[in-house]
Design a protein around this motif. Structure first.
Motif, PDB file in Angstrom:
ATOM      1  N   LYS A  73       0.944  -1.295   0.113  1.00  0.00           N
ATOM      2  CA  LYS A  73       0.135   0.030  -0.066  1.00  0.00           C
ATOM      3  C   LYS A  73       0.915   1.346  -0.095  1.00  0.00           C
ATOM      4  O   LYS A  73       2.020   1.337   0.724  1.00  0.00           O
ATOM      5  CB  LYS A  73      -0.915  -0.047   1.304  1.00  0.00           C
ATOM      6  N   THR A  74       0.503   2.224  -0.619  1.00  0.00           N
ATOM      7  CA  THR A  74       1.026   3.474  -0.659  1.00  0.00           C
ATOM      8  C   THR A  74       0.087   4.583  -0.120  1.00  0.00           C
ATOM      9  O   THR A  74      -0.944   4.377  -0.231  1.00  0.00           O
ATOM     10  CB  THR A  74       1.471   4.087  -2.083  1.00  0.00           C
ATOM     11  N   VAL A  75       0.839   5.559   0.474  1.00  0.00           N
ATOM     12  CA  VAL A  75       0.113   6.741   0.752  1.00  0.00           C
ATOM     13  C   VAL A  75       0.777   8.026   0.129  1.00  0.00           C
ATOM     14  O   VAL A  75       1.850   8.024  -0.286  1.00  0.00           O
ATOM     15  CB  VAL A  75       0.011   6.874   2.350  1.00  0.00           C
ATOM     16  N   THR A  76      -0.109   9.078  -0.328  1.00  0.00           N
ATOM     17  CA  THR A  76       0.554  10.334  -0.731  1.00  0.00           C
ATOM     18  C   THR A  76       0.192  11.423   0.174  1.00  0.00           C
ATOM     19  O   THR A  76      -1.175  11.644   0.678  1.00  0.00           O
ATOM     20  CB  THR A  76      -0.197  10.621  -1.999  1.00  0.00           C
ATOM     21  N   ILE A  77       1.213  12.229   0.464  1.00  0.00           N
ATOM     22  CA  ILE A  77       1.081  13.169   1.695  1.00  0.00           C
ATOM     23  C   ILE A  77       1.359  14.297   0.914  1.00  0.00           C
ATOM     24  O   ILE A  77       2.340  14.554   0.016  1.00  0.00           O
ATOM     25  CB  ILE A  77       2.180  12.908   2.682  1.00  0.00           C
ATOM     26  N   ARG A  78       0.483  15.406   0.963  1.00  0.00           N
ATOM     27  CA  ARG A  78       0.911  16.601   0.393  1.00  0.00           C
ATOM     28  C   ARG A  78       1.282  17.638   1.474  1.00  0.00           C
ATOM     29  O   ARG A  78       0.406  17.857   2.544  1.00  0.00           O
ATOM     30  CB  ARG A  78      -0.564  17.326  -0.261  1.00  0.00           C
ATOM     31  N   THR A  79       2.274  18.267   1.095  1.00  0.00           N
ATOM     32  CA  THR A  79       2.869  18.996   2.169  1.00  0.00           C
ATOM     33  C   THR A  79       2.320  20.734   1.926  1.00  0.00           C
ATOM     34  O   THR A  79       1.611  20.895   0.991  1.00  0.00           O
ATOM     35  CB  THR A  79       4.464  19.189   1.994  1.00  0.00           C
ATOM     36  N   PRO A  80       2.332  21.400   2.974  1.00  0.00           N
ATOM     37  CA  PRO A  80       1.976  23.003   2.835  1.00  0.00           C
ATOM     38  C   PRO A  80       2.312  23.394   1.774  1.00  0.00           C
ATOM     39  O   PRO A  80       1.622  24.368   1.344  1.00  0.00           O
ATOM     40  CB  PRO A  80       2.314  23.415   4.257  1.00  0.00           C
ATOM     41  N   GLU A  81       3.583  23.152   1.131  1.00  0.00           N
ATOM     42  CA  GLU A  81       3.904  23.723  -0.003  1.00  0.00           C
ATOM     43  C   GLU A  81       3.435  23.206  -1.185  1.00  0.00           C
ATOM     44  O   GLU A  81       3.822  23.448  -2.365  1.00  0.00           O
ATOM     45  CB  GLU A  81       5.415  23.603  -0.128  1.00  0.00           C
ATOM     46  N   SER A  82       2.491  22.290  -1.159  1.00  0.00           N
ATOM     47  CA  SER A  82       1.696  21.536  -2.095  1.00  0.00           C
ATOM     48  C   SER A  82       2.600  20.619  -2.835  1.00  0.00           C
ATOM     49  O   SER A  82       2.551  20.665  -4.190  1.00  0.00           O
ATOM     50  CB  SER A  82       1.112  22.579  -3.130  1.00  0.00           C
ATOM     51  N   ILE A  83       3.621  19.994  -2.307  1.00  0.00           N
ATOM     52  CA  ILE A  83       4.510  18.916  -2.890  1.00  0.00           C
ATOM     53  C   ILE A  83       3.983  17.714  -2.509  1.00  0.00           C
ATOM     54  O   ILE A  83       3.661  17.463  -1.145  1.00  0.00           O
ATOM     55  CB  ILE A  83       5.898  19.190  -2.471  1.00  0.00           C
ATOM     56  N   GLU A  84       3.793  16.675  -3.333  1.00  0.00           N
ATOM     57  CA  GLU A  84       2.865  15.469  -2.898  1.00  0.00           C
ATOM     58  C   GLU A  84       4.453  14.417  -2.985  1.00  0.00           C
ATOM     59  O   GLU A  84       5.064  14.338  -3.786  1.00  0.00           O
ATOM     60  CB  GLU A  84       2.172  15.091  -4.111  1.00  0.00           C
ATOM     61  N   LEU A  85       4.220  13.768  -1.654  1.00  0.00           N
ATOM     62  CA  LEU A  85       5.226  12.820  -1.415  1.00  0.00           C
ATOM     63  C   LEU A  85       4.814  11.395  -1.274  1.00  0.00           C
ATOM     64  O   LEU A  85       3.479  11.420  -0.591  1.00  0.00           O
ATOM     65  CB  LEU A  85       5.872  13.277   0.032  1.00  0.00           C
ATOM     66  N   ASP A  86       5.238  10.439  -2.026  1.00  0.00           N
ATOM     67  CA  ASP A  86       4.709   9.282  -2.091  1.00  0.00           C
ATOM     68  C   ASP A  86       5.417   8.367  -1.140  1.00  0.00           C
ATOM     69  O   ASP A  86       6.631   8.307  -1.047  1.00  0.00           O
ATOM     70  CB  ASP A  86       4.735   8.481  -3.369  1.00  0.00           C
TER      71      ASP A  86
END
Lengths: 321, 261
Positions: free
Chosen positions: B5-18
């Protein structure tokens, strides 16, 4: 592009996670196969008992004391055949589970019935492999005991002698005894674990590799696990830890609960019966997990040792692993 | 990847991290290793405890204390230390190693906060305090198994995730000079853009892992890959005699010479 075939060598933890995931993805299929396998084994056992008991009971009504013995012996032979057939089916169906997991992993899914049909001619080989594994375990046990005895005994005697000369006989005896025992136990466990790890995936090999027979599967397992004994231990421990919660519900809790029941023959019999059924359920649930772990481990080892994942990246037409 | 399973996290700077979630297997491995380390620590503590107890009791008359008092005090201190070790082991390591313990390091996983930041003292403490509850009756196990983000109770409370650490990208492959020269020749003969990045990844993986393959497999896979790419590139004759390994090295080198797109 096929993502699963790019997996390549896996961490020990990922082997277990992947196995669990593949098991859950086709949970019903595996559960059915596992139940069927367990029923075959159980059927073999029941057959053995019935085939001995029935002739004895029938012939003893005739009043002779000689005939029931002959009948019982005849029943034993036939019953033993029933047990052998039941265990062969058990091994074969376990193999089917491993095969299905592997096929899913390399993105060439098979149906349960297709796998069963493919492995049907190997029934005898599965039984033979079971027998060979049994022999190997016995040999491992003997070798481990012997090694432990020699190593522990020699070191123990040496230390005992040294400290007897330095201090006195009592201290020497105690120290030598304790250290010798610890070393012996260590050697015993290590040798046993080592051999078990080397033979761990033999039945997965027999189920997956088309041209392999029982003896070939054993040596293939031996060859593939050569450099990975330690990693297999970790996989084994993690898989064991994961099956504990299931066994807790089906085996340990009931037996704890039954311990508090009143002492009464009827209650005892009922609780024993329920306990047996529940522990059967436990083994039905955990069998596919172990088969899946073996299959994923087989994939992992072949990727490591033979670059299976590299060859699978663009599968050339028609290669059967 | 399908299996994990993967999660995508959106940082306050709108960068998406997988992130790839750790998976119950890796967490079990980490637990086994950590508890083995912890067990060794507790064993050491027990040895020190009994050693001190024997020593102090033999000095009873010198100290002028009742033996029961000594025993009580020592046991109390010992239990406190044991509890401290049990909680402190995880808190200390997870804080100092940014969400890793020896076990997690071994199984290549890490604790992060829900927003992708590294774990701090607060999260580590909360996770550690709830650990006994999670361990009891395998509650944590069932939570990890049955919830989408694979969180145990401690993770819910602390707002943390357990993810796989980035696989270490092994350094570039060393290509011997002869293969480089052949690579140069090849560039004149073929259109190297017919190789996809995936193909390059396959070649690189082979060149990196070839020494760990069994000898027979080394030859077989090398031959297999060389044939495949020779056909793919439409090469009829090779510039010189060479081994399949050299051919793959040359291809790898030639691909690197392309201007970055």
């Amino acid at each position: 592009m096929n993502p699963a075939a790019q997996l390549g060598p896996l961490n020990p933890g990922d082997v277990v996670s992947a196995a669990l995931r593949l098991y859950r993805d086709r949970f019903k299929t595996y559960l059915k196969l596992s139940a069927l396998a367990t029923l075959w084994l159980l059927g073999g056992l029941v057959g053995l008992v019935l085939l001995i008991a029935l002739p004895v009971a029938m012939l003893s009504t005739l009043g002779s004391s000689f005939l029931p013995i002959i009948g019982g012996l005849g029943g034993l032979v036939l019953g033993f055949l029933a047990l052998l057939y039941g265990s062969a089916k058990y091994y074969q169906l376990s193999g089917v589970m491993g095969r299905l997991v592997f096929c899913d992993l390399v993105n060439r899914p098979e149906t349960a019935s297709a796998a069963q049909r493919l492995l049907a001619p190997k029934l005898g080989q599965f039984l033979w492999l079971g027998f060979l594994l049994f022999l190997a375990y016995m040999a491992a046990y003997l070798a481990a005991s012997l090694g432990a005895l020699i190593a522990g005994g020699a070191v123990g005697l040496l230390i005992a002698g040294m400290f007897t000369a330095l201090i006195n006989g009592t201290v020497g005896g105690i120290l030598g005894g304790i250290l010798g025992l610890m070393l012996g136990l260590g050697v015993f466990v290590l040798v046993l674990i080592w051999i078990l790890a080397r033979l761990f995936i033999a039945d997965a090999v027999l189920a997956i590799e088309a041209s392999q027979d029982a003896g070939g599967s054993l040596s293939r397992s031996w060859e593939l696990t050569q450099t990975s004994v330690w990693r297999i231990q970790i996989v084994f421990l993690a898989a064991f830890l994961i099956q504990l919660p299931i066994l807790m519900v089906t085996n340990y809790f009931p037996s704890l609960f039954f311990a508090f029941l009143p002492d009464n023959t009827a209650v005892l019999a009922a609780s024993q019966g329920i306990g047996l059924l529940l522990s059967l359920l436990g083994s039905v649930l955990t069998l596919p997990l172990w088969q899946a772990v073996k299959a994923v481990l087989y994939y992992d080892l072949r990727s490591r040792r033979e670059g299976l994942d590299l060859e699978l990246r663009h599968p050339p037409e028609q290669t059967n692993p | 990847m399908g299996l994990f399973k993967t999660v995508t996290i959106r940082t306050p700077e709108s960068i998406e991290l997988d992130f790839v979630l750790a998976g119950v297997g890796s967490r079990a491995v980490a637990l086994v290793v950590d508890y083995a380390c912890l067990g060794l620590g507790l064993l050491g503590l027990a040895v020190i405890y009994s050693f001190l107890l024997v020593q102090l009791l033999s000095m009873e008359s010198v100290l002028g204390l009742d033996s029961r008092t000594i025993q009580l005090w020592l046991t109390a201190i010992g239990s406190l230390l044991a509890f401290g070790l049990y909680v402190g082991y995880f808190v200390l390591f997870e804080t100092l190693w940014f969400g890793q313990t020896p076990g997690k390091r071994y199984s290549k996983i890490r604790v992060i906060r829900d927003d992708g930041q590294p774990e701090r003292l607060l999260q580590a403490t909360l996770r550690s305090l709830l650990r006994p509850i999670d361990d009891f009756l395998f509650i944590g196990f069932f939570c990890i198994l049955l919830t989408q983000p694979e969180k145990r109770l401690g993770d819910w409370l602390a707002g943390t995730l357990v993810v796989q650490t980035d696989p270490k990208t092994p350094g570039p492959v060393q290509v011997p000079e002869r293969s480089q020269a052949i690579g140069k020749d090849l560039l004149g003969l073929i259109d190297i853009t017919q190789l996809s990045p995936d193909d390059l990844a396959t070649i690189r993986a082979f060149l990196q892992r070839r020494t760990t393959l069994s000898r027979q497999a080394q030859v077989q896979v090398s031959d297999h890959l060389a044939r495949r790419y020779k056909d793919q590139l439409g090469l009829v004759t090779l510039p010189t005699e060479m081994t399949t390994d050299t051919f793959l090295e040359a291809l790898y080198w030639a691909y690197q010479q392309q201007p970055q797109r």
